[in-house]
Design a protein around this motif. Structure first.
Motif, PDB file in Angstrom:
ATOM      1  N   GLY A 194       0.766  -1.238   0.000  1.00 15.94           N
ATOM      2  CA  GLY A 194       0.000   0.000   0.000  1.00 15.94           C
ATOM      3  C   GLY A 194       0.796   1.287   0.000  1.00 15.94           C
ATOM      4  N   ILE A 195       2.062   1.238  -0.448  1.00 16.88           N
ATOM      5  CA  ILE A 195       2.852   2.469  -0.432  1.00 16.88           C
ATOM      6  C   ILE A 195       2.835   3.186  -1.777  1.00 16.88           C
ATOM      7  CG2 ILE A 195       4.361   1.510   1.350  1.00 16.88           C
ATOM      8  CD1 ILE A 195       6.571   1.323  -0.800  1.00 16.88           C
ATOM      9  N   CYS A 196       2.330   2.516  -2.816  1.00 14.32           N
ATOM     10  CA  CYS A 196       2.326   3.088  -4.159  1.00 14.32           C
ATOM     11  C   CYS A 196       1.141   2.502  -4.915  1.00 14.32           C
ATOM     12  CB  CYS A 196       3.646   2.736  -4.871  1.00 14.32           C
ATOM     13  SG  CYS A 196       3.743   3.196  -6.617  1.00 14.32           S
ATOM     14  N   ASP A 197       0.454   3.334  -5.723  1.00  9.74           N
ATOM     15  CA  ASP A 197      -0.692   2.785  -6.454  1.00  9.74           C
ATOM     16  C   ASP A 197      -0.268   2.019  -7.693  1.00  9.74           C
ATOM     17  OD1 ASP A 197      -0.201   4.617  -8.521  1.00  9.74           O
ATOM     18  OD2 ASP A 197      -1.769   5.994  -7.886  1.00  9.74           O
ATOM     19  N   GLY A 198       0.997   2.126  -8.093  1.00  9.02           N
ATOM     20  CA  GLY A 198       1.538   1.321  -9.181  1.00  9.02           C
ATOM     21  C   GLY A 198       1.067   1.691 -10.563  1.00  9.02           C
ATOM     22  N   ASN A 199       0.388   2.828 -10.722  1.00  5.40           N
ATOM     23  CA  ASN A 199      -0.142   3.210 -12.029  1.00  5.40           C
ATOM     24  C   ASN A 199       1.006   3.692 -12.925  1.00  5.40           C
ATOM     25  OD1 ASN A 199      -1.413   4.590 -14.231  1.00  5.40           O
ATOM     26  ND2 ASN A 199      -3.281   4.698 -13.006  1.00  5.40           N
ATOM     27  N   MET A 200       1.417   2.829 -13.849  1.00  7.50           N
ATOM     28  CA  MET A 200       2.571   3.149 -14.679  1.00  7.50           C
ATOM     29  C   MET A 200       2.248   4.219 -15.713  1.00  7.50           C
ATOM     30  SD  MET A 200       4.178  -0.691 -15.069  1.00  7.50           S
ATOM     31  CE  MET A 200       5.818  -0.188 -15.589  1.00  7.50           C
ATOM     32  N   GLN A 201       1.000   4.252 -16.188  1.00 14.56           N
ATOM     33  CA  GLN A 201       0.631   5.254 -17.185  1.00 14.56           C
ATOM     34  C   GLN A 201       0.645   6.661 -16.592  1.00 14.56           C
ATOM     35  OE1 GLN A 201      -1.030   2.177 -16.985  1.00 14.56           O
ATOM     36  NE2 GLN A 201       0.309   1.639 -18.697  1.00 14.56           N
ATOM     37  N   GLU A 202       0.350   6.781 -15.314  1.00  8.72           N
ATOM     38  CA  GLU A 202       0.365   8.085 -14.656  1.00  8.72           C
ATOM     39  C   GLU A 202       1.733   8.421 -14.064  1.00  8.72           C
ATOM     40  OE1 GLU A 202      -2.762   8.194 -11.793  1.00  8.72           O
ATOM     41  OE2 GLU A 202      -4.368   7.998 -13.282  1.00  8.72           O
ATOM     42  N   GLY A 203       2.703   7.524 -14.238  1.00  5.54           N
ATOM     43  CA  GLY A 203       4.061   7.791 -13.773  1.00  5.54           C
ATOM     44  C   GLY A 203       4.314   7.441 -12.325  1.00  5.54           C
ATOM     45  N   SER A 204       3.434   6.658 -11.714  1.00  9.58           N
ATOM     46  CA  SER A 204       3.611   6.308 -10.302  1.00  9.58           C
ATOM     47  C   SER A 204       4.677   5.245 -10.082  1.00  9.58           C
ATOM     48  CB  SER A 204       2.294   5.805  -9.704  1.00  9.58           C
ATOM     49  OG  SER A 204       1.309   6.802  -9.759  1.00  9.58           O
ATOM     50  N   PHE A 205       5.020   4.516 -11.158  1.00 14.97           N
ATOM     51  CA  PHE A 205       6.031   3.460 -11.046  1.00 14.97           C
ATOM     52  C   PHE A 205       6.863   3.504 -12.318  1.00 14.97           C
ATOM     53  CE2 PHE A 205       7.554  -0.942 -11.303  1.00 14.97           C
ATOM     54  CZ  PHE A 205       7.910  -1.219 -10.000  1.00 14.97           C
ATOM     55  N   ARG A 206       8.020   4.187 -12.236  1.00 17.54           N
ATOM     56  CA  ARG A 206       8.859   4.421 -13.411  1.00 17.54           C
ATOM     57  C   ARG A 206      10.188   3.692 -13.241  1.00 17.54           C
ATOM     58  NH1 ARG A 206       7.460   9.701 -11.757  1.00 17.54           N
ATOM     59  NH2 ARG A 206       9.629  10.366 -11.530  1.00 17.54           N
ATOM     60  N   CYS A 207      10.597   2.988 -14.264  1.00 17.95           N
ATOM     61  CA  CYS A 207      11.816   2.195 -14.185  1.00 17.95           C
ATOM     62  C   CYS A 207      12.884   2.720 -15.137  1.00 17.95           C
ATOM     63  CB  CYS A 207      11.521   0.734 -14.529  1.00 17.95           C
ATOM     64  SG  CYS A 207      10.425  -0.093 -13.356  1.00 17.95           S
ATOM     65  N   ASP A 208      14.111   2.767 -14.652  1.00 16.87           N
ATOM     66  CA  ASP A 208      15.279   3.075 -15.474  1.00 16.87           C
ATOM     67  C   ASP A 208      16.149   1.825 -15.498  1.00 16.87           C
ATOM     68  OD1 ASP A 208      14.217   5.634 -15.358  1.00 16.87           O
ATOM     69  OD2 ASP A 208      15.635   6.315 -13.835  1.00 16.87           O
ATOM     70  N   ALA A 209      16.497   1.357 -16.700  1.00 10.99           N
ATOM     71  CA  ALA A 209      17.291   0.137 -16.839  1.00 10.99           C
ATOM     72  C   ALA A 209      18.710   0.496 -17.265  1.00 10.99           C
ATOM     73  CB  ALA A 209      16.654  -0.793 -17.860  1.00 10.99           C
ATOM     74  N   ASN A 210      19.694   0.086 -16.468  1.00 11.25           N
ATOM     75  CA  ASN A 210      21.096   0.265 -16.821  1.00 11.25           C
ATOM     76  C   ASN A 210      21.569  -1.014 -17.519  1.00 11.25           C
ATOM     77  OD1 ASN A 210      22.109   2.902 -15.555  1.00 11.25           O
ATOM     78  ND2 ASN A 210      20.948   1.969 -13.897  1.00 11.25           N
ATOM     79  N   VAL A 211      21.898  -0.892 -18.797  1.00 11.12           N
ATOM     80  CA  VAL A 211      22.203  -2.063 -19.621  1.00 11.12           C
ATOM     81  C   VAL A 211      23.638  -1.985 -20.135  1.00 11.12           C
ATOM     82  CG1 VAL A 211      21.534  -3.372 -21.678  1.00 11.12           C
ATOM     83  CG2 VAL A 211      19.788  -2.171 -20.342  1.00 11.12           C
ATOM     84  N   SER A 212      24.352  -3.104 -20.027  1.00  9.67           N
ATOM     85  CA  SER A 212      25.681  -3.223 -20.628  1.00  9.67           C
ATOM     86  C   SER A 212      25.872  -4.656 -21.089  1.00  9.67           C
ATOM     87  CB  SER A 212      26.776  -2.826 -19.630  1.00  9.67           C
ATOM     88  OG  SER A 212      26.812  -3.740 -18.536  1.00  9.67           O
ATOM     89  N   VAL A 213      26.878  -4.885 -21.921  1.00  9.89           N
ATOM     90  CA  VAL A 213      27.218  -6.236 -22.380  1.00  9.89           C
ATOM     91  C   VAL A 213      28.714  -6.445 -22.204  1.00  9.89           C
ATOM     92  CG1 VAL A 213      25.294  -6.314 -24.019  1.00  9.89           C
ATOM     93  CG2 VAL A 213      27.530  -5.509 -24.791  1.00  9.89           C
ATOM     94  N   ARG A 214      29.087  -7.713 -22.104  1.00  4.10           N
ATOM     95  CA  ARG A 214      30.510  -8.052 -21.965  1.00  4.10           C
ATOM     96  C   ARG A 214      30.713  -9.495 -22.404  1.00  4.10           C
ATOM     97  NH1 ARG A 214      31.184  -8.809 -15.356  1.00  4.10           N
ATOM     98  NH2 ARG A 214      29.596 -10.426 -15.116  1.00  4.10           N
ATOM     99  N   LYS A 215      31.943  -9.838 -22.728  1.00  2.96           N
ATOM    100  CA  LYS A 215      32.298 -11.223 -22.949  1.00  2.96           C
ATOM    101  C   LYS A 215      32.380 -11.922 -21.589  1.00  2.96           C
ATOM    102  CE  LYS A 215      32.948 -11.493 -27.473  1.00  2.96           C
ATOM    103  NZ  LYS A 215      32.229 -12.459 -28.348  1.00  2.96           N
ATOM    104  N   PRO A 216      31.984 -13.189 -21.502  1.00  2.03           N
ATOM    105  CA  PRO A 216      32.012 -13.888 -20.205  1.00  2.03           C
ATOM    106  C   PRO A 216      33.382 -13.799 -19.544  1.00  2.03           C
ATOM    107  CG  PRO A 216      30.882 -15.220 -21.854  1.00  2.03           C
ATOM    108  CD  PRO A 216      31.460 -14.050 -22.580  1.00  2.03           C
ATOM    109  N   GLY A 217      33.356 -13.470 -18.255  1.00  2.00           N
ATOM    110  CA  GLY A 217      34.595 -13.374 -17.489  1.00  2.00           C
ATOM    111  C   GLY A 217      35.286 -12.036 -17.562  1.00  2.00           C
ATOM    112  N   GLN A 218      34.820 -11.140 -18.437  1.00  2.00           N
ATOM    113  CA  GLN A 218      35.425  -9.821 -18.567  1.00  2.00           C
ATOM    114  C   GLN A 218      34.833  -8.851 -17.553  1.00  2.00           C
ATOM    115  OE1 GLN A 218      37.993  -8.939 -20.806  1.00  2.00           O
ATOM    116  NE2 GLN A 218      38.045 -11.184 -20.924  1.00  2.00           N
ATOM    117  N   PRO A 219      35.512  -7.718 -17.300  1.00  7.03           N
ATOM    118  CA  PRO A 219      34.942  -6.694 -16.403  1.00  7.03           C
ATOM    119  C   PRO A 219      33.622  -6.165 -16.981  1.00  7.03           C
ATOM    120  CG  PRO A 219      37.272  -6.280 -16.805  1.00  7.03           C
ATOM    121  CD  PRO A 219      36.858  -7.352 -17.768  1.00  7.03           C
ATOM    122  N   LEU A 220      32.848  -5.513 -16.116  1.00  6.07           N
ATOM    123  CA  LEU A 220      31.582  -4.944 -16.560  1.00  6.07           C
ATOM    124  C   LEU A 220      31.808  -3.961 -17.702  1.00  6.07           C
ATOM    125  CD1 LEU A 220      29.814  -4.247 -13.134  1.00  6.07           C
ATOM    126  CD2 LEU A 220      29.245  -6.037 -14.782  1.00  6.07           C
TER     127      LEU A 220
END
Length: 498
Positions: A194-220
């Motif tokens: 009950g802390i958030c109404d979760g309405n994504m269309q109204e902007g109540s729950f907004r997500c930012d995704a940090n995306v990267s790729v790497r070869k296995p075993g390599q640094p981020l």
């Protein structure tokens, strides 16, 4: 299970989620947070950063932060500090955002969920856990309106100062499917408590995704942040596109530059908005207008005592109390409303597995088709319980039950009081003539007639062909106009043929 590679690259994803807290007023002022008001009608002198105004902490926002920390198994800081995050943007009147930096209110914790893959015999479920770095309180900025004006932008400060919790993960996710499953689970949790109404269309729950790729075993690798994803569908599309784009850039010999990007759902592509800042660029320092936020242990205990049963705990109870499979229990606890509906029906009919099957099957199918929540279901829990009871006691068959369900969903039946008690189920069964045959002698006569009229099927069954037996059952059901009890028909036929 090892991470799935895409063209030989491992995907690394972390999330920052802004959950707008369901407080009636803003985090540092008494201005309303109601959505949809005319522009700039809900911005107080504090939100407008007028000289001489001072922020005052909203106690309910702190309580909601404590709730989240308890739900996530986090540490709740007994003392945390608000800081000024300095940057210029037209919808930020102060010239800085009041946030938290090195001493957030919620620290650590985790979100666990199941990731499903495959279908049919190949279907599998794997438990995943995403570690959390922190969740901190902050004031939202206003909103820039670019599409509503020609040659200029408008500024709406109604949202300025709205209370947010920014929830930050470790880079623990390895696919877009995993990222969306995490976001869905977090969304379920914040709405559940009950802390958030979760309405994504109204902007109540907004997500930012940090995306990267790497070869296995390599640094981020170098990450790019996709901002303000406001639907789960867009979330997966944006991450998948960004993964492909980064791999193509690296394979073509280009370097990935850290940046903030936006996703265009019309084109299905991301585009760079600005180079990504680091913490040093924001010149954080403690806000001199706000004392440290001190949370007493007694307050945390009070909030803990008022917490609802959490989804995971409820799912475990459903397995223990009702003997449900873990899959059923997890599905039924997707929302408090669905869980309550199931418990009402299961308690009234005494058949929890049948109740689970109907809620996850016919009820959910109708809700999805009409894009409504279970709160708007046109068959009440007591009606469903009465229907299941009539299936269980042999009054009606499963096929007849579906006919009754259709009638109930379409508004047939008795008055509202009868619907609430499920009494209209019996009335519909009677009115539609759907009761199964109770006269054993009459059914035996039908079985004998069918056997006599179908010697070929009888011979084939005795030769070991099960399909011939099913054909005989179908003939008996047809002759009885669907009123025969299928189990009784099976027993009578086998008794005569074996």
């Amino acid at each position: 299970m090892t991470a799935k590679l895409i063209q030989g690259y491992e995907v690394v994803i972390g999330f920052e989620t802004h959950a707008q807290l369901a407080t009636a007023s803003k985090i540092f002022s008494r201005a309303s947070t109601a959505f949809g008001a005319p522009p700039n009608t809900q911005a107080s002198a504090i939100d407008l950063a007028l000289p001489g105004t001072l922020p005052v902490m909203n106690k309910k926002a702190v309580e909601y932060a404590i709730k989240l920390g308890l739900a996530l198994g986090s540490d709740i800081a007994h003392e945390s500090v608000f800081a000024r995050k300095n940057y210029f943007y037209p919808d930020l009147p102060h010239g800085y955002q009041i946030s938290q930096f090195d001493k957030p209110v919620v620290q650590g914790g985790e979100v666990s969920f199941y990731l499903e893959s495959g279908k049919g015999a190949d279907a599998s479920r794997e438990k995943k856990t995403v570690r959390l770095v922190r969740a901190h309180l902050e004031a939202d900025a206003g909103k820039s309106l670019h599409e509503d004006f020609i040659g200029m932008s408008g500024i709406d400060l109604n949202r300025a100062g709205t209370a947010l919790l920014e929830i930050v993960t470790e880079p623990d996710m390895r696919s877009s499917e995993e990222a969306v499953a995490y976001a869905r689970e977090l969304h379920k949790l914040v709405t559940w408590i009950g802390i958030c109404d979760g309405n994504m269309q109204e902007g109540s729950f907004r997500c930012d995704a940090n995306v990267s790729v790497r070869k296995p075993g390599q640094p981020l690798g170098t990450r790019r942040e996709i901002k303000n994803l406001n639907s789960f569908k867009s979330m997966q599309q944006a991450i998948d596109y960004e993964i492909r784009w980064q791999i193509e850039q690296i394979e073509d010999g280009h370097k990935i530059v850290q940046a903030t990007v936006l996703f265009n759902p019309d084109t299905g592509e991301t585009r760079a908005m600005r180079t990504k800042e680091d913490a040093a660029d924001y010149r954080y320092f403690p806000d001199p207008d706000l004392p440290p936020l001190v949370i007493a242990a007694e307050w945390i205990d009070q909030v803990r005592a008022q917490m609802p049963e959490l989804p995971r705990a409820m799912a475990a109870r459903f397995v223990e109390q009702y003997g449900l499979p873990e899959y059923d229990a997890t599905t039924l606890t997707q929302s408090q409303a669905m869980a309550a509906y199931f418990e009402d029906a299961a308690g009234a009919c005494g058949q929890p597995k049948l109740a689970s099957n109907w809620v996850m099957g016919e009820i959910s199918r109708r809700l999805n088709a009409e894009e409504i929540g279970i709160e708007q279901a046109r068959v009440g829990s007591q009606q469903l319980a009465a229907l299941i009871a009539r299936i269980h006691d042999g009054t009606i068959s499963n096929n007849a039950a579906r006919q009754v369900f259709d009638a109930l969903w379409n508004g047939e039946g008795a008055d509202a009081a009868a619907r609430g008690e499920g009494r209209d189920v019996d009335a519909l069964i009677e009115a539609k003539g759907l009761k199964q045959m109770q006269d054993t002698g009459a059914l035996e006569a039908i079985v004998d007639e069918v056997i006599a009229a179908n010697p070929g099927n009888v011979e084939q069954y005795r030769a070991g062909k099960d399909k011939a037996f099913n054909a005989l059952v179908g003939q008996v059901m047809k002759a009885s106009r669907g009123k025969a009890n299928p189990q009784q028909v099976n027993a009578l036929l086998k008794g005569r043929l074996d």
